[in-house]
Design a protein around this motif. Structure first.
Motif, PDB file in Angstrom:
ATOM      1  N   VAL A 293      57.286 -47.152  65.830  1.00  8.97           N
ATOM      2  CA  VAL A 293      56.362 -47.398  66.940  1.00  8.97           C
ATOM      3  C   VAL A 293      54.967 -47.587  66.358  1.00  8.97           C
ATOM      4  CG1 VAL A 293      55.525 -46.573  69.154  1.00  8.97           C
ATOM      5  CG2 VAL A 293      57.807 -45.931  68.376  1.00  8.97           C
ATOM      6  N   VAL A 294      54.426 -48.809  66.467  1.00  8.27           N
ATOM      7  CA  VAL A 294      53.100 -49.124  65.938  1.00  8.27           C
ATOM      8  C   VAL A 294      52.255 -49.710  67.064  1.00  8.27           C
ATOM      9  CG1 VAL A 294      53.890 -49.503  63.586  1.00  8.27           C
ATOM     10  CG2 VAL A 294      53.852 -51.407  65.170  1.00  8.27           C
ATOM     11  N   GLY A 295      50.954 -49.567  66.919  1.00 11.71           N
ATOM     12  CA  GLY A 295      50.036 -50.098  67.915  1.00 11.71           C
ATOM     13  C   GLY A 295      48.616 -49.716  67.588  1.00 11.71           C
ATOM     14  N   ASP A 296      47.690 -50.348  68.286  1.00 13.91           N
ATOM     15  CA  ASP A 296      46.293 -49.989  68.124  1.00 13.91           C
ATOM     16  C   ASP A 296      46.043 -48.587  68.666  1.00 13.91           C
ATOM     17  OD1 ASP A 296      45.799 -52.515  67.076  1.00 13.91           O
ATOM     18  OD2 ASP A 296      45.446 -53.367  69.059  1.00 13.91           O
ATOM     19  N   GLN A 297      44.946 -47.984  68.217  1.00 15.27           N
ATOM     20  CA  GLN A 297      44.612 -46.652  68.710  1.00 15.27           C
ATOM     21  C   GLN A 297      44.351 -46.699  70.210  1.00 15.27           C
ATOM     22  OE1 GLN A 297      41.400 -44.801  66.644  1.00 15.27           O
ATOM     23  NE2 GLN A 297      41.308 -43.035  68.003  1.00 15.27           N
ATOM     24  N   SER A 298      44.909 -45.724  70.948  1.00 12.97           N
ATOM     25  CA  SER A 298      44.781 -45.606  72.403  1.00 12.97           C
ATOM     26  C   SER A 298      45.424 -46.771  73.140  1.00 12.97           C
ATOM     27  CB  SER A 298      43.300 -45.506  72.802  1.00 12.97           C
ATOM     28  OG  SER A 298      42.682 -44.405  72.183  1.00 12.97           O
ATOM     29  N   ALA A 299      46.421 -47.416  72.514  1.00 12.65           N
ATOM     30  CA  ALA A 299      47.131 -48.497  73.195  1.00 12.65           C
ATOM     31  C   ALA A 299      48.248 -47.973  74.078  1.00 12.65           C
ATOM     32  CB  ALA A 299      47.698 -49.487  72.169  1.00 12.65           C
ATOM     33  N   GLY A 300      48.597 -46.707  73.978  1.00  7.76           N
ATOM     34  CA  GLY A 300      49.651 -46.145  74.813  1.00  7.76           C
ATOM     35  C   GLY A 300      50.949 -45.909  74.076  1.00  7.76           C
ATOM     36  N   LYS A 301      50.913 -45.833  72.743  1.00  9.19           N
ATOM     37  CA  LYS A 301      52.143 -45.595  71.968  1.00  9.19           C
ATOM     38  C   LYS A 301      52.776 -44.268  72.364  1.00  9.19           C
ATOM     39  CE  LYS A 301      50.174 -45.723  67.905  1.00  9.19           C
ATOM     40  NZ  LYS A 301      50.508 -44.318  67.968  1.00  9.19           N
ATOM     41  N   THR A 302      51.960 -43.232  72.355  1.00  9.40           N
ATOM     42  CA  THR A 302      52.483 -41.902  72.657  1.00  9.40           C
ATOM     43  C   THR A 302      53.020 -41.827  74.079  1.00  9.40           C
ATOM     44  OG1 THR A 302      50.913 -40.956  71.087  1.00  9.40           O
ATOM     45  CG2 THR A 302      51.890 -39.464  72.681  1.00  9.40           C
ATOM     46  N   SER A 303      52.354 -42.478  75.006  1.00  3.54           N
ATOM     47  CA  SER A 303      52.820 -42.443  76.399  1.00  3.54           C
ATOM     48  C   SER A 303      54.164 -43.134  76.549  1.00  3.54           C
ATOM     49  CB  SER A 303      51.777 -43.111  77.300  1.00  3.54           C
ATOM     50  OG  SER A 303      50.543 -42.433  77.239  1.00  3.54           O
ATOM     51  N   VAL A 304      54.361 -44.254  75.854  1.00  3.20           N
ATOM     52  CA  VAL A 304      55.650 -44.934  75.899  1.00  3.20           C
ATOM     53  C   VAL A 304      56.748 -44.039  75.320  1.00  3.20           C
ATOM     54  CG1 VAL A 304      56.956 -46.906  75.002  1.00  3.20           C
ATOM     55  CG2 VAL A 304      54.648 -47.234  75.852  1.00  3.20           C
ATOM     56  N   LEU A 305      56.447 -43.374  74.207  1.00  2.00           N
ATOM     57  CA  LEU A 305      57.421 -42.454  73.608  1.00  2.00           C
ATOM     58  C   LEU A 305      57.756 -41.306  74.558  1.00  2.00           C
ATOM     59  CD1 LEU A 305      56.613 -41.950  69.826  1.00  2.00           C
ATOM     60  CD2 LEU A 305      58.779 -42.550  70.844  1.00  2.00           C
ATOM     61  N   GLU A 306      56.749 -40.796  75.236  1.00  2.00           N
ATOM     62  CA  GLU A 306      56.998 -39.694  76.165  1.00  2.00           C
ATOM     63  C   GLU A 306      57.841 -40.151  77.350  1.00  2.00           C
ATOM     64  OE1 GLU A 306      53.122 -36.805  75.498  1.00  2.00           O
ATOM     65  OE2 GLU A 306      53.064 -38.351  77.040  1.00  2.00           O
ATOM     66  N   MET A 307      57.636 -41.371  77.821  1.00  2.00           N
ATOM     67  CA  MET A 307      58.471 -41.884  78.908  1.00  2.00           C
ATOM     68  C   MET A 307      59.915 -42.046  78.451  1.00  2.00           C
ATOM     69  SD  MET A 307      56.735 -42.198  81.691  1.00  2.00           S
ATOM     70  CE  MET A 307      57.723 -43.334  82.645  1.00  2.00           C
ATOM     71  N   GLY A 401      47.721 -44.571  65.041  1.00  2.00           N
ATOM     72  CA  GLY A 401      47.244 -45.823  65.604  1.00  2.00           C
ATOM     73  C   GLY A 401      46.368 -46.588  64.632  1.00  2.00           C
ATOM     74  N   VAL A 402      46.551 -47.912  64.627  1.00  2.00           N
ATOM     75  CA  VAL A 402      45.774 -48.783  63.739  1.00  2.00           C
ATOM     76  C   VAL A 402      44.346 -48.872  64.265  1.00  2.00           C
ATOM     77  CG1 VAL A 402      45.608 -51.090  62.762  1.00  2.00           C
ATOM     78  CG2 VAL A 402      47.849 -50.072  63.167  1.00  2.00           C
ATOM     79  N   ILE A 403      43.377 -48.707  63.376  1.00  2.00           N
ATOM     80  CA  ILE A 403      41.965 -48.738  63.766  1.00  2.00           C
ATOM     81  C   ILE A 403      41.282 -49.921  63.103  1.00  2.00           C
ATOM     82  CG2 ILE A 403      41.848 -46.258  64.129  1.00  2.00           C
ATOM     83  CD1 ILE A 403      40.509 -45.993  61.408  1.00  2.00           C
ATOM     84  N   ASN A 404      40.182 -50.326  63.700  1.00  2.00           N
ATOM     85  CA  ASN A 404      39.410 -51.457  63.167  1.00  2.00           C
ATOM     86  C   ASN A 404      38.178 -50.981  62.421  1.00  2.00           C
ATOM     87  OD1 ASN A 404      38.646 -54.082  62.672  1.00  2.00           O
ATOM     88  ND2 ASN A 404      37.661 -54.363  64.660  1.00  2.00           N
ATOM     89  N   THR A 405      37.641 -49.820  62.812  1.00  2.00           N
ATOM     90  CA  THR A 405      36.406 -49.313  62.219  1.00  2.00           C
ATOM     91  C   THR A 405      36.566 -47.831  61.920  1.00  2.00           C
ATOM     92  OG1 THR A 405      35.142 -50.900  63.523  1.00  2.00           O
ATOM     93  CG2 THR A 405      33.919 -49.091  62.511  1.00  2.00           C
ATOM     94  N   VAL A 406      36.063 -47.397  60.773  1.00  2.00           N
ATOM     95  CA  VAL A 406      36.064 -45.979  60.406  1.00  2.00           C
ATOM     96  C   VAL A 406      34.823 -45.346  61.000  1.00  2.00           C
ATOM     97  CG1 VAL A 406      36.017 -44.335  58.509  1.00  2.00           C
ATOM     98  CG2 VAL A 406      37.345 -46.435  58.284  1.00  2.00           C
ATOM     99  N   THR A 407      35.011 -44.369  61.885  1.00  2.00           N
ATOM    100  CA  THR A 407      33.899 -43.715  62.546  1.00  2.00           C
ATOM    101  C   THR A 407      33.482 -42.468  61.781  1.00  2.00           C
ATOM    102  OG1 THR A 407      35.439 -42.480  63.954  1.00  2.00           O
ATOM    103  CG2 THR A 407      34.639 -44.596  64.788  1.00  2.00           C
TER     104      THR A 407
END
Length: 960
Positions: A293-307, A401-407
């Motif tokens: 399961v891959v996706g951008d950060q806060s894209a809903g990966k965890t929510s899909v897994l929980e469903m 989650g894949v990120i674009n910028t290091v904060t």
């Protein structure tokens, strides 16, 4: 044929109308017949013309489906000179009957054909329920043995024959339109004009409108039917879930005596766990399927897994990174909805909110534990098993989650680390990539789609999931953009399937059941389904779960045997290497080697109890004297020896001994005893065992020894009891026999000779080599050594003049020595004179004491008489006897503490250290190293993987 029969019936109707017309004689020509008769095709009349007189008829229409009686029609007079009195009720009745018959026949044929096509579509959408075959009785699956369905199927007509039996709907529509125009108001000429000139145009428009309406109606009916069957399927699955739960509960309670086999997904998960232990960094190219399961950060990966898992099991936060390490979730079926970790026996009840909160907290703690200092994410995998009724069997791996910028707060290499972890899992050619894309944000901002397209450019193992579709439909101006996203037209990425899901309203407290109801309600009312932008099987997480599970097991069945063969080859290579390198050694892995070393270490600790008391006391007494001898000579004996009489000597000695016993001596004794125990323990641990010695354990033994010594602490009450014993021993001055007197003299001589030797070495280093060494070894004195030598010679002359000189030089004596040296051209400093005097006088005093010791060898008789009537005083011998006796008693006391208490406590500490090391895998890897260990470890893991794969393949074949 049916057209000819219809024409004949029409002709009979026309003739009957002519015969029964009132006021008319003779036959009525065909041209004068009513439009109903002339509209029917007469193949036998060659002079058919569509001309008729202008008739003005008044009639009342009624439905043929009612039970009302027919009324006679009154015709208006005709201008041609006769009054036709016609009764049209037979024709109208026949027309109604013909219309009803053809409508029923056409509806039956067309409906059957449409129902067959619709049934095929429904059949394709219904999921595979083969895993629930066990619920249905065996008689149902064997019914084909009793009924010949093939024979029945051949007896039924096919769809092509049914189409041929259907009437000509074009002709029927044309006739109905003409009949409708005839019964409408207006002149006959206008009616005929509408029927002839405008018939074709209205017919085309009618067909267009009816086709469009029919398509919309069919789509609406199909959607409702699909939702209906979806609800029926959910109800059946719920009932099946309850039945399955009851069966599993009965098996757990032992009502059924048959033994349940381990499920396929559990066996497969064990294989993956062994592989994870074999290589925690996932460098092993095992190529076994996983759902990544891959996706951008806060894209809903965890929510899909929980469903999919039907429980809110993952920690969550508002916009911050929560998934910091890969989480492998194994979904399997069970009677209760529970979760447990691979390395723990605790079960979390997912139906209770407190257990869910505890599970989320535990996952968060494990993630933070895996992350090393200075890092943000970790490649180490957390293994979690989730069981429950109706769960789809599969293995999913949730990645950060894949990120674009290091904060701020993140490590600088966080972005690259996440990319490397994701690529490591996705580069497996049999891994199913579940690509999660947030539908509420612009598609151009996505990063993960480019990464997925690089790893799977043809989309043969990628499933695309668009989340937050409710927000996307609300915010996106053009709904067709969502369709383009679902169809993959906005991305360069290709996928095996496309799905759209809704994972809630954004409230973290929502339950799974509430989210599912909201999702179904949204898609039921969504324009995306009503306008056919999305198909019914592409929406809801339930359909996604079914599709992913089917794809997962298909990939497993296709690849698992090939992977088993590759591990067989690896096992053969490792076994061959072991036979060639270590032919006489058993294949002991790291854990087995640790157990062997543990037994050896415990045996060596037990060997401490076999040390004889004599040996303990000798080494304790010797070590203690080495530790306190300097204090005894320098701080007790020498100051007391400077006194002028025996009374002052004894008083000084008693005072200093008391102070020493109260403050320093017990602590020094305990330190000596602890150091002695360490030395003996180290000797047993490091002593070579001959041919049986295995140097592979040396690092482990050294680490155990250091850790055990660090943890060991001597009993605090030992010093207090020891202080009393030492004080009592030093108070005793009575030497009972000559043997003890001689032993004290011998002890004193050894101590003084050792000090004299040290003093001689110090003087030699100070003044340099003597003339013998200078001539024999070609050594020379330095300038400083020459000055020290001249000073020493001058001070020795002073001592020869006064052998009773005190221990300290007076200031005038220092001045005299300095001037004498200056007269010989030697410049000296007063401090140099004092340092040289200290060593010279010390040597002089020790030599004098040794001479006095020889005189006291015969002084035991005078001692017994308390040195009455004797000039010989041997108080220094008594002092050393007291010291010697105190050392013996202290050594005996320490030996008892060692053998009775401290050795056992040390053994206990060693066991605790070994138990801690046994639980610390990193420590064992660090301490037990080498090619032999790694080869045995790899061989064991590969064997275990192969055995589990073989068992899994066998169970897979049995299920087929």
């Amino acid at each position: 044929m049916w057209r000819l029969r219809r024409a004949a019936v029409a002709c009979e109707v026309c003739q009957s109308l002519v015969k029964h017309s009132s006021g008319i004689k003779g036959s009525l020509p065909l041209q004068k017949l009513h439009l109903v008769s002339r509209s029917i095709y007469h193949s036998h009349h060659p002079t058919l013309k569509l001309q008729r007189p202008q008739l003005r008829t008044s009639f009342q229409q009624f439905s043929s489906l009612t039970n009302l009686p027919l009324r006679k029609l009154k015709f208006s007079p005709i201008k041609y000179g006769y009054q036709p009195r016609r009764n049209f009720w037979p024709a109208r009745l026949a027309t109604r009957l013909l219309k009803l018959r053809y409508l029923i026949l056409g509806s039956a044929v067309g409906g059957g054909y449409t129902a067959k096509k619709t049934f095929d579509q429904w059949k394709d959408m219904i999921p595979d329920l083969s895993e629930y075959k066990w619920i249905v009785p065996d008689i149902v699956w064997e019914i084909d043995e009793y009924i010949d369905f093939e024979k029945i199927r051949k007896a039924l007509p096919n769809s092509e024959d049914l189409v041929k039996l259907a009437p000509d709907f074009d002709k029927i529509v044309e006739s109905l339109s003409l009949l409708k125009d005839f019964f409408t108001s207006g002149s006959p000429e206008e009616t005929a004009f509408r029927a002839t000139d405008r018939g074709s145009e209205s017919d085309k428009h009618f067909r267009k409108v009816s086709d469009k309406e029919k398509i919309d109606q069919l789509q609406e009916e199909l959607l409702h039917t699909q939702l209906k069957y979806q609800r029926i399927l959910e109800r059946l699955e719920k009932e099946n879930k309850e039945l399955r739960k009851l069966v599993l509960q009965k098996d757990d309670k032992g009502i059924h005596h048959r033994k349940l086999k381990k499920s396929l997904i559990d066996m497969y998960s064990e294989v993956l766990d062994v592989l994870s232990d074999y290589d925690a960094s996932y460098n092993t190219q095992d190529h076994l399927p996983r759902v990544v399961v891959v996706g951008d950060q806060s894209a809903g990966k965890t929510s899909v897994l929980e469903m999919i898992a039907q429980a809110r099991i993952f920690p969550r936060g508002s916009g911050e990174m929560m998934t910091r390490s890969p989480v492998k979730v194994t979904l399997s079926e069970g009677p209760h909805h529970v979760a447990l970790f691979k390395d723990s026996s605790r079960e979390f009840d997912l139906t209770k909110e407190e257990d869910l909160a505890a599970l989320r907290h535990e996952i968060e703690l494990r993630m933070r534990k895996n992350v090393k200092e200075g890092c943000t994410v970790s490649p180490e995998t957390i293994s979690l098993n989730v069981k429950g009724p109706g769960l789809q069997r599969m293995v999913l791996v949730d990645l950060p989650g894949v990120i674009n910028t290091v904060t701020s707060g993140m490590a600088p290499d966080t972005k690259e680390t996440i990319f490397s972890i994701s690529k490591a899992y996705m580069q497996n050619p049999n891994a199913i990539i579940l690509c999660i894309q947030d539908g509420s944000v612009d598609a151009e901002r996505s990063i993960v789609t480019d990464l997925v397209s690089q790893m799977d450019p043809h989309g043969r193992r990628t499933i695309f999931v668009l989340t937050k579709v409710d927000l996307a439909e609300k915010n996106v101006a053009s709904p067709s953009r969502i369709q383009q996203i679902i169809e993959g037209k906005l991305f360069p990425m290709k996928a095996l399937g496309y799905f759209a899901v809704v994972t809630g309203k954004g409230n973290s407290s929502e339950s799974i059941e509430a989210i599912r109801e909201y999702e179904e309600e949204f898609f039921q009312n969504s324009k995306l389904l009503k306008t056919s932008m999305l198909k019914a099987h592409q929406v809801t997480t339930r359909n996604l779960s079914l599709a992913v599970s089917d794809c997962f097991w298909k990939m497993v069945r296709e690849s698992v045997e090939q992977q088993a063969d590759s591990f067989k080859a690896t096992r053969f290579n490792l076994e061959t290497e072991w036979k060639n390198n270590y032919p006489r050694l058993r294949e002991l892995d790291r854990n087995e080697l640790f157990e062997k070393a543990k037994n050896e270490i415990l045996d060596e600790v037990i060997s401490l109890s076999q040390v004889t008391p004599k040996h303990w006391e000798e080494i304790l007494q010797q070590s203690l004297w080495e530790r306190v001898s300097t204090h005894v000579i320098e701080n007790i004996y020498l100051p007391a020896a400077q006194t002028m009489n025996s009374g002052t000597f004894n008083t000084t000695v008693d005072i200093k001994l008391k102070q020493w016993t109260d403050k320093q001596l017990p602590n020094k004794a305990v330190e000596v005893a602890w150091e002695t125990l360490q030395e003996e323990f180290s000797r047993f641990m490091t002593e070579p065992k001959g041919k049986e010695h295995d140097d592979i354990f040396d690092k482990l033994k050294e680490a155990v020894k250091e850790e055990s010594i660090k943890r060991h602490k001597w009993n605090d009450f030992a010093e207090d009891s020891l202080r009393v014993i030492q004080h009592n021993a030093l108070e005793d001055r009575s030497i009972s026999d000559k043997q003890q007197w001689d032993a004290a003299i011998y002890f004193m001589e050894e101590a003084l000779q050792a000090r004299l030797k040290d003093t001689e070495n110090a003087i030699e280093n100070m003044v340099g080599p003597d003339w013998k060494k200078r001539w024999l070894y070609w050594k020379n004195r330095t300038q400083e050594q020459c000055v020290h030598n001249e000073t020493k010679n001058e001070l020795e002359k002073m001592l020869k003049c006064n052998e009773e000189h005190p221990a300290y030089l007076a200031s005038d004596e220092i001045t005299t020595v300095r001037k004498n040296l200056e007269s010989r051209g030697v410049e000296v400093d007063p401090s140099l004179i004092k340092d040289t005097w200290h060593q010279v006088y010390r040597r002089h005093f020790l030599k004098t004491a040794l001479n006095h010791c020889n005189l006291c060898r015969r002084g035991f008789y005078y001692y017994q008489r308390h040195f009455v009537d004797s000039e010989l005083e041997c108080n220094d011998v008594v002092l050393f006897w007291r010291i010697q006796r105190m050392l013996a008693i202290t050594a005996n006391t320490l030996r008892q503490q060692l053998t009775n208490t401290e050795v056992r406590r040390l053994e206990k500490n060693v066991k605790e250290v070994l138990e801690d090391f046994a639980e610390d895998g990193e420590k064992k890897i660090k301490l037990l190293t080498g090619k032999r260990v790694q080869l045995a470890e790899d061989l064991k893991k590969v064997r275990e993987i192969q055995e589990k794969l073989d068992a899994f393949i066998e169970a897979l074949h049995q299920e087929k």
